[in-house]
Scaffold this active site. Structure first.
Site, PDB file in Angstrom:
ATOM      1  N   LYS A 163       0.842  -1.200   0.000  1.00 12.91           N
ATOM      2  CA  LYS A 163       0.000   0.000   0.000  1.00 12.91           C
ATOM      3  C   LYS A 163       0.879   1.253   0.000  1.00 12.91           C
ATOM      4  CE  LYS A 163      -0.202  -0.111   5.065  1.00 12.91           C
ATOM      5  NZ  LYS A 163      -1.030  -0.450   6.238  1.00 12.91           N
ATOM      6  N   TYR A 166      15.657  30.126   9.843  1.00 12.40           N
ATOM      7  CA  TYR A 166      14.634  31.018  10.398  1.00 12.40           C
ATOM      8  C   TYR A 166      14.739  31.085  11.920  1.00 12.40           C
ATOM      9  CZ  TYR A 166      12.295  30.637   5.844  1.00 12.40           C
ATOM     10  OH  TYR A 166      11.986  30.663   4.515  1.00 12.40           O
TER      11      TYR A 166
HETATM   12  C1  PLP Z   1      -0.292  -1.529   6.842  1.00 10.47           C
HETATM   13  C2  PLP Z   1      -0.919  -2.800   7.230  1.00 10.47           C
HETATM   14  C3  PLP Z   1      -0.136  -3.926   7.520  1.00 10.47           C
HETATM   15  C4  PLP Z   1       1.369  -3.874   7.586  1.00 10.47           C
HETATM   16  O1  PLP Z   1       1.731  -3.434   8.870  1.00 10.47           O
HETATM   17  P1  PLP Z   1       3.268  -3.388   9.324  1.00 10.47           P
HETATM   18  O2  PLP Z   1       3.211  -3.058  10.765  1.00 10.47           O
HETATM   19  O3  PLP Z   1       3.890  -2.303   8.509  1.00 10.47           O
HETATM   20  O4  PLP Z   1       3.821  -4.723   9.013  1.00 10.47           O
HETATM   21  C5  PLP Z   1      -0.780  -5.114   7.793  1.00 10.47           C
HETATM   22  N1  PLP Z   1      -2.137  -5.190   7.789  1.00 10.47           N
HETATM   23  C6  PLP Z   1      -2.911  -4.130   7.540  1.00 10.47           C
HETATM   24  C7  PLP Z   1      -4.389  -4.259   7.581  1.00 10.47           C
HETATM   25  C8  PLP Z   1      -2.340  -2.899   7.261  1.00 10.47           C
HETATM   26  O5  PLP Z   1      -3.122  -1.834   7.019  1.00 10.47           O
END
Ligand code: PLP
Length: 365
Positions: free
Chosen positions: A34, A256
């Site tokens: 994702k 800044y």
């Molecule tokens: C993002 C996600 C993962 C992966 O999680 P990690 O902690 O990065 O391994 C697994 N399951 C779902 C439903 C997620 O949204």
């Protein structure tokens, strides 16, 4: 035209991480790609993970799943967060498993399958304690009963039941155990309605590595795939080049404010990356980069497009390479996360659009 910085993605590290995790978890793995593969480019990461043995791919949105199918990936995919009016027909056509958490979603998926004349593969999501997506309480038996009814009409096939952990990253064993119990109850309830889900999954990276009871039939691996966890190699190196150098006396204000005034004569090296490129402002006062084989501090505020490295007495020149984060001994994305009070996930996915992505192997300067 050149980018202000480059994120170099080492697909060899992705493959090696997947194999290391597989050896530790001894369970089939879903590579979670994702958010454009946590900023690493979803399609090449997915290909590398599948070649190394991942048997599933995970995406949040339908568009992310379809990007993988359009690129020719035929591996099973689960897509898990959809508006109720999503075009489920396209997911059915391309054989993407659809996660279903609510009755309105189930009805919409079943309607799309009926229009297509093809059953939809669904995985029902139970809420076992995260209180985000997933069905809980009396909604769960209702969802599973409807799913069974649609299965009999040949509109859906329930391939799996799954859930997501709330506190695996904090290694909260009590909370994890409570969710495992709740998950097993949810699976029992689903079986009681006549469903026969063959794919049960609960674990994310941290749970896959540390909590054997969470592994079931599949572990969903995100952050560990990208190199964060014991024995793993960060796959991304964020690099740039010095664009200006100056020698300044003691008492010189930097950036800044200025929030930082030099205590002694020093050399300042300007880095053309700022918070628009993903360097969190909140890391100010703690952040370091790798320059001439050393960790050197960022001095003063991180601005939108640039920040200033206090190079001390290093013989820095314009054009010298800088590693913002990568693998040890350079700072890592986990170091940046600590400096900014966040997690490496946010650092990796926060890299801005101006930064180029390159597949290859980075050399530490
Ligand atoms: C993002 C996600 C993962 C992966 O999680 P990690 O902690 O990065 O391994 C697994 N399951 C779902 C439903 C997620 O949204």
């Amino acid at each position: 035209m050149s980018a202000p910085g480059e994120a170099v993605v080492d697909l060899g590290a992705i493959a090696a991480n997947l194999r290391t995790i597989a050896a530790m978890a001894r369970t089939p793995l879903m590579a979670v790609v994702k958010a454009d593969g946590f900023g690493h480019c979803a399609v090449p990461v997915a290909r590398a993970a599948v070649a190394a043995g991942a048997t599933w791919l995970g995406t949040t949105s339908a568009a992310e799943a379809l990007e993988l199918r359009d690129a020719g990936l035929t591996t099973p995919i689960l897509s898990w967060l959809h508006p109720v009016d999503e075009d489920f027909g396209r997911l059915i056509d391309t054989r993407v498993d659809i996660s279903v958490s609510s009755l309105p979603h189930l009805h919409a998926v079943a309607a799309a399958a009926r229009l297509r004349g093809t059953p939809a593969f669904v995985q029902l999501k139970a809420d076992t304690g995260l209180s985000r997506n997933g069905a809980i309480g009396s909604d769960w038996p209702e969802l599973t009963a409807w799913a069974r009814k649609y299965e009999k009409d040949d509109g859906v096939r329930v391939r799996g039941v799954w859930s997501h952990l709330a506190n695996a990253d904090a290694h909260d064993d009590t909370a994890v155990a409570a969710q495992v119990d709740a998950f097993e109850e949810a699976v029992q309830a689903a079986r009681a309605t006549g469903l026969d889900p063959r794919l049960l999954h609960l674990a994310n990276s941290a749970a896959a590595l540390h909590a054997p009871r969470t592994r079931f039939d599949l572990c969903r691996i995100g952050i560990a795939l990208y190199g964060f966890g014991p024995g793993l190699r960060p796959a991304m190196t964020l690099g740039s080049r010095v664009v200006n150098v100056k020698r300044v006396p003691a008492g010189t204000g930097i950036s800044y404010g200025p929030d930082h005034v030099t205590a002694r004569p020093t050399t300042l090296a300007l880095l053309p990356l700022g918070f628009a490129d993903g360097l969190p402002r909140a890391a100010q006062g703690r952040a370091e980069v790798w320059l001439h084989g050393q960790r050197r501090p960022i001095a003063g505020r991180i601005a939108m497009d640039q920040c200033v490295i206090d190079a001390g007495d290093l013989p820095v020149r314009i054009g010298d390479p800088v590693t913002v984060f990568g693998d040890e001994p350079a700072p890592t994305a986990a170091d940046w996360a600590r400096w900014a009070g966040t997690n490496p996930h946010e650092i990796l996915t926060g890299i801005g659009a101006r930064v180029g992505r390159i597949l290859g192997k980075a050399a530490n300067p």
